[in-house]
Design an enzyme around this catalytic site. Structure first.
Site, PDB file in Angstrom:
ATOM      1  N   ASP A  35       0.701  -1.189  -0.082  1.00  0.00           N
ATOM      2  CA  ASP A  35      -0.053   0.037   0.242  1.00  0.00           C
ATOM      3  C   ASP A  35       0.937   1.343   0.135  1.00  0.00           C
ATOM      4  OD1 ASP A  35      -2.088  -1.834   2.001  1.00  0.00           O
ATOM      5  OD2 ASP A  35      -2.702  -0.992   0.026  1.00  0.00           O
ATOM      6  N   PHE A 143      -6.125   2.544   6.139  1.00  0.00           N
ATOM      7  CA  PHE A 143      -5.742   1.956   7.415  1.00  0.00           C
ATOM      8  C   PHE A 143      -5.995   0.329   7.384  1.00  0.00           C
ATOM      9  CE2 PHE A 143      -4.314   5.659   9.451  1.00  0.00           C
ATOM     10  CZ  PHE A 143      -5.320   6.599   8.887  1.00  0.00           C
ATOM     11  N   ASP A 171     -10.712  -5.732  -1.317  1.00  0.00           N
ATOM     12  CA  ASP A 171      -9.621  -5.440  -0.335  1.00  0.00           C
ATOM     13  C   ASP A 171     -10.102  -4.778   0.795  1.00  0.00           C
ATOM     14  OD1 ASP A 171      -6.449  -3.229  -0.858  1.00  0.00           O
ATOM     15  OD2 ASP A 171      -7.308  -4.306   1.056  1.00  0.00           O
TER      16      ASP A 171
HETATM   17  C1  DX5 Z   1      -6.313  -0.167   3.347  1.00  0.00           C
HETATM   18  C2  DX5 Z   1      -5.433  -0.885   2.461  1.00  0.00           C
HETATM   19  C3  DX5 Z   1      -5.698  -2.375   2.418  1.00  0.00           C
HETATM   20  C4  DX5 Z   1      -5.132  -2.978   3.766  1.00  0.00           C
HETATM   21  C5  DX5 Z   1      -5.727  -4.018   4.102  1.00  0.00           C
HETATM   22  O1  DX5 Z   1      -6.431   1.063   3.013  1.00  0.00           O
HETATM   23  O2  DX5 Z   1      -5.676  -0.657   1.080  1.00  0.00           O
HETATM   24  O3  DX5 Z   1      -4.977  -3.139   1.525  1.00  0.00           O
HETATM   25  O4  DX5 Z   1      -3.986  -2.910   3.733  1.00  0.00           O
HETATM   26  O5  DX5 Z   1      -5.607  -4.437   5.696  1.00  0.00           O
HETATM   27  P1  DX5 Z   1      -6.839  -5.327   6.229  1.00  0.00           P
HETATM   28  O6  DX5 Z   1      -7.041  -6.665   5.518  1.00  0.00           O
HETATM   29  O7  DX5 Z   1      -6.404  -5.270   7.706  1.00  0.00           O
HETATM   30  O8  DX5 Z   1      -8.076  -4.398   6.232  1.00  0.00           O
END
Ligand code: DX5
Length: 215
Positions: A35, A143, A171
């Site tokens: 990310d 986050f 996601d």
């Molecule tokens: C959030 C990100 C996601 C996150 C996924 O802004 O784009 O890719 O890293 O993390 P979890 O699975 O904990 O939601």
């Protein structure tokens, strides 16, 4: 069969390297998402690409660019990213988004369009042929550890109906409690952050998630 894509969201280089080392040990992992956030498009300023050097070429690295109007894609290509995912909502115009997709492809990478939970799935129709995959956010971006938005199931089904041959990625908040239903709804790529990286035993967590999507 859907693929689990571990997600790394880190603000420090040491944290980033630590998470990478934990994720690449998981046998079966072939694709990893990193990310990126600029603190403008999303409130979180995440480790910039300039802090990352050559990624292990044994994996398919995808970068989730939570950046306003991203243009500089060469750094990601040099670093070893194979796919760049850009947000529909991050561009002032469709033309800007389309030229971003073209420049990503001109650098030999694949590209994807990401939509936030409040953006209509049908907007993705515009990008058939221009993008290689489509990512539906199941949390508001920025986050890790946020709660999964239940309406995502119907959004995945809607996109699968709309674009039967598309590569669909989900996601945000993906976990043991929703990964099977997401697979049955038509998701091909399932991005998982905290359900792996915050698990007491990451290998066990990965194997349980894998078992869920195989069922
Ligand atoms: C959030 C990100 C996601 C996150 C996924 O802004 O784009 O890719 O890293 O993390 P979890 O699975 O904990 O939601």
């Amino acid at each position: 069969m859907p693929t689990i894509v571990p997600a790394i969201l880190e603000n420090t280089k040491e944290g980033f390297l630590d998470k990478i080392s934990r994720v690449i040990m998981l046998s079966g992992v072939e694709r990893i998402q990193v990310d990126f956030g600029d603190g403008i498009f999303i409130p979180n300023k995440i480790l910039p690409i300039t802090e990352i050097d050559n990624l292990n070429p044994a994996f398919h690295w995808e970068a989730h660019l939570m950046l306003k109007e991203p243009k500089e894609f060469l750094d990601y290509q040099i670093c070893g990213f194979k796919t760049l995912l850009v947000h529909y909502e991050a561009f002032e115009s469709l033309d800007n988004l389309q030229s971003a997709l073209e420049s990503i492809r001109s650098l030999g990478m694949k590209c994807g369009v990401v939509i936030n939970p409040t953006t209509k799935v049908e907007v993705l129709k515009e990008f058939v042929g221009l993008a290689d995959q489509f990512l539906i956010m199941s949390v508001n971006p920025g986050f890790q550890g946020q709660a999964f938005l239940e309406e995502t199931f119907s959004r995945v089904k809607e996109l699968r109906m709309l674009l039967p041959n598309a590569i669909i990625e989900v996601d945000g908040g993906v976990s043991l409690s929703n990964i099977r239903e997401l697979s049955h709804a038509g998701a091909d790529l399932l991005v998982v952050g905290s359900a792996l990286l915050k698990a007491p035993n990451i290998l066990e967590a990965y194997q349980q998630l894998q078992k869920e999507i195989e069922s």
